[in-house]
Design a protein around this motif. Sequence first.
Motif, PDB file in Angstrom:
ATOM      1  N   GLU A 112       3.489  22.979  56.316  1.00 21.27           N
ATOM      2  CA  GLU A 112       2.951  22.318  55.315  1.00 21.27           C
ATOM      3  C   GLU A 112       2.719  21.422  54.512  1.00 21.27           C
ATOM      4  N   ARG A 114       2.746  30.301  54.058  1.00 20.53           N
ATOM      5  CA  ARG A 114       2.973  29.194  52.883  1.00 20.53           C
ATOM      6  C   ARG A 114       2.432  29.380  51.710  1.00 20.53           C
ATOM      7  N   ASN A 140       5.584  24.535  44.693  1.00 18.94           N
ATOM      8  CA  ASN A 140       6.781  24.403  45.739  1.00 18.94           C
ATOM      9  C   ASN A 140       7.977  24.194  45.333  1.00 18.94           C
ATOM     10  N   LEU A 147       1.610  27.058  50.794  1.00 21.01           N
ATOM     11  CA  LEU A 147      -0.739  25.616  50.475  1.00 21.01           C
ATOM     12  C   LEU A 147      -0.799  25.645  51.621  1.00 21.01           C
ATOM     13  N   ALA A 148      -0.837  27.025  52.427  1.00 18.64           N
ATOM     14  CA  ALA A 148      -1.626  27.612  53.148  1.00 18.64           C
ATOM     15  C   ALA A 148      -2.163  28.180  52.513  1.00 18.64           C
ATOM     16  N   VAL A 192       8.741  22.363  50.699  1.00 25.23           N
ATOM     17  CA  VAL A 192       7.189  22.508  52.108  1.00 25.23           C
ATOM     18  C   VAL A 192       8.150  22.696  52.791  1.00 25.23           C
TER      19      VAL A 192
END
Length: 432
Positions: free
Chosen positions: A256, A229, A213, A231-232, A252
């Motif tokens: 996140e 997203r 990110n 980080l998912a 983020v």
Amino acid sequence: MTTLAITGGTVLLPDATVTRADVLVDRSAGEILEIGDDLGADADETLDATESLVTPGFVNGHCHVAMTLLRGYADDKALDAWLREDIWPVEAELTADSVRAGTELGVLEMIKSGTTAFADMYFFVPTIADVVDEAGLRARLGHGVISVAKDEDEAREDAREGLAVAEEIDGMADGRISSAFMPHSLTTVDGQYLSEFVSEARELGVPLHYHANETEDEVTPIVEEHGVRPLAYAAEKGMLEPEDFIAHGVHVDESEIGLLAEAGTSVIHCPASNMKLASGMAPVERMREAGVTVGLGTDGAASNNDLSMLDEARDAAMLGKLAADDASAVPAEAVVDMLTGATADAIGLESGRLEAGAPADLAVIDLEKPHLTPAHDLVSHLAYAAAAADVRHTVCDGRVLMRDREVLTLDEAAVRDRAREEAAALVDRAES
Ligand SMILES: N[C@@H](CCSC[C@H]1O[C@@H](n2cnc3c(=O)[nH]cnc32)[C@H](O)[C@@H]1O)C(=O)O
Ligand SMILES: [Zn+2]
């Protein structure tokens, strides 16, 4: 047991208070024995800290140390164009000798600016480990794995090298060197390789470190391709564990930040690089409020353009306030924690705190300077006013690496000469 005493100074304690005290170190164990009065009398070696602040050694949580060779080579561009047009073509010509020269130069700068530990992602990692060993620092090192612009065999080979290096160097230099598996980023390593190799890294028992990110350009393709997203997506790939740490975390969103807090994964904030590449402003205050461990890093010298953590601390405070639109955000005490203990926690090291039993990693800052006068508040000075050149002595693992600004573990003039030669030869190869 032989001992080292740092005498006559003011010591920064883990609770962010300061006290007049000596620090007594067991040189053989590399540990702090005691912080208290009059500990210097029987010590085998003494460092003078009068009119000085004794702080934990600074911890640089994200670097590409050998990029010192590319400092000033290409500036004033955004991340993607900068990497693809300028940096990667030159890095393709790196040799072990160039990485050795760049690493020596980088660790020299680190020692001279009070840094005693760092995390690093780069090429020729066993060479980097060698230099770290000789220079006396502490580091968590890894080979940056990339799959873009590679065929399947090459990509697998790169990932295998990442795992092999992590296994080979972990525990080197009497444990001063540790490792991590380091996929470059969520967009430069294809998902199939993440699925394949992350579990192997877990079996080795090493943490993961990767860029995530950093720019909007890295978020959009993941959302488009995977519908979630970044980080998912990282969580789906098993890449958000408590020992893992990501670099940047600029773009983020709240979901996140929640994922990071829940997982216990740390973020290494790199404010200077983020400003220089105009990547954006990380929501440092929001992450901290959510309980995310936020550490601090310089990133490589080509996007900063220095490796001074004191500069980075000031940048973190300034940018954190601007990002939050709140002058009370990212206050001095938080920044000093990011400079020391929080980053050590993020990258999985025991250093960053001055107390009995802790690793003897410390820096001594000269306070007899116009810009550090008067000294109303030394935590404020560390966050906002102190500079690299104010560092008098640097100690790592109980060994004096710099005494009165003379680096004892490297020949400074020779390191500068070699770096100049290797940088010129590298650019010649790339441009011919
Ligand atoms: N084995 C990989 C090497 C990756 S090392 C880590 C890489 O991160 C690059 N880098 C430096 N700063 C940044 C940044 O801010 N974001 C992303 N990458 C960066 C650096 O130039 C280097 O190419 C390969 O075959 O290319
Ligand atoms: Zn980086």
